[in-house]
Design an enzyme around this catalytic site. Structure first.
Site, short mmCIF file in Angstrom:
data_model
loop_
_atom_site.label_atom_id
_atom_site.label_comp_id
_atom_site.label_asym_id
_atom_site.label_seq_id
_atom_site.Cartn_x
_atom_site.Cartn_y
_atom_site.Cartn_z
N ARG A 260 -9.95 0.51 8.64
CA ARG A 260 -9.18 -0.80 9.18
C ARG A 260 -10.27 -1.43 9.69
O ARG A 260 -9.86 -2.82 10.18
CB ARG A 260 -8.08 -0.45 10.07
CG ARG A 260 -6.72 -0.42 9.53
CD ARG A 260 -5.55 -0.34 10.50
NE ARG A 260 -4.52 -1.11 10.18
CZ ARG A 260 -3.64 -0.87 9.37
NH1 ARG A 260 -3.73 0.54 8.74
NH2 ARG A 260 -2.44 -1.65 9.20
N ARG B 297 11.97 -6.08 5.08
CA ARG B 297 11.96 -4.79 5.59
C ARG B 297 12.36 -4.49 7.08
O ARG B 297 13.24 -3.55 7.46
CB ARG B 297 10.61 -4.14 5.65
CG ARG B 297 10.25 -2.72 5.92
CD ARG B 297 9.15 -2.02 5.59
NE ARG B 297 8.10 -2.66 6.56
CZ ARG B 297 6.86 -2.50 6.34
NH1 ARG B 297 6.34 -1.76 5.52
NH2 ARG B 297 5.97 -3.33 7.14
N LYS C 131 0.79 -1.13 0.13
CA LYS C 131 -0.09 -0.18 -0.06
C LYS C 131 0.70 1.22 -0.07
O LYS C 131 0.63 2.14 -0.89
CB LYS C 131 -1.12 -0.03 1.29
CG LYS C 131 -1.97 -1.27 1.34
CD LYS C 131 -2.63 -1.23 2.56
CE LYS C 131 -2.12 -1.03 3.79
NZ LYS C 131 -1.35 -2.37 4.15
#
Ligand code: AP5
Length: 192
Positions: free
Chosen positions: A88, A127, A13
């Site tokens: 969310r 990441r 995203k």
């Protein structure tokens, strides 16, 4: 263009929103980034959010809505925005719908990036090594994925029922995924 970007943690995203921001010339609004900025600033809100985020849970709906209303009051959102990380859960989806109606700015698209779970975990692990984000630790990632399944996945159905949902295959190179999004929202204007 007013666009909501949906997808599980690690689905891309933030990566795609940054590209869309440049391409569409509308601001990228990431609720995760807004919250991380509060944490970094050590504000009262940041102190409240810090532990919740580190556990991979959701920060309270009231905090998020206040933050979002504040962000939408800035003039750069007049031409649109790319919203990443919100809504969310169904309460947030209803709140956003009501807010957009109040502002006279209905949503144009809800774009869901679909990525298999094993690839999500792999991307986040990559990441974690590179950036060391607090909520990229394995236990927090497990919680984030569970929270996504139980609370955020129903939001996809919300947008499907509102006729605004576009599902995009999020597996592939950054350019491939980006072009799929552009094709879906502005078919006459692909890039690359
Ligand atoms: P947030 O910051 O929104 O995190 P998230 O949804 O868990 O998403 P990520 O940032 O992990 O993933 P992403 O989909 O943006 O993928 P990215 O592009 O980074 O939220 C963090 C926390 O804040 C929440 O857990 C919660 O506590 C709180 N919060 C935020 N909003 C909230 C709300 N509305 N209500 C309540 N609480 C809220 O990509 C991931 C990695 O993959 C990167 O390394 C990237 O380089 C790589 N990658 C991306 N695309 C590709 C590709 N195509 N191929 C290979 N690698 C790729």
């Amino acid at each position: 263009m007013r666009l909501v970007l949906l997808g599980a943690p690690g689905s891309g995203k933030g990566t795609q929103a940054a590209r869309l921001e440049t391409h569409l010339q509308v601001p990228h609004i990431s609720t995760g980034d807004l919250l991380r900025a509060e944490v970094a600033a050590g504000s009262r809100l940041g102190l409240e959010a810090k532990e919740v985020m580190a556990r991979g849970e959701l920060v309270s709906d009231a905090i998020l809505l206040g933050m979002l209303e504040d962000r939408f009051s800035r003039p750069d959102t007049a031409k649109g925005f790319i919203l990443d990380g919100y809504p969310r859960n169904l309460a947030q989806a209803d709140a956003l719908d009501a807010l957009m109606h109040r502002l006279g700015q209905p949503m144009d698209y809800a774009v869901q990036l679909e990525v298999p779970q094993e690839l999500l975990v792999e991307r986040i692990a990559g990441r974690a090594k590179a950036e060391g984000r607090a909520d990229d630790a394995p236990e927090a990632v497990r919680t984030r994925l569970q929270v996504y399944d139980s609370q955020t996945a129903p939001v996809i159905e919300f947008y499907r029922q509102h006729g605004q949902l576009t599902v995009i295959d999020g597996v592939g190179s950054l350019d491939e995924v980006f072009n799929r999004i552009i094709e879906a929202i502005a078919p006459s204007n692909p890039v690359g």
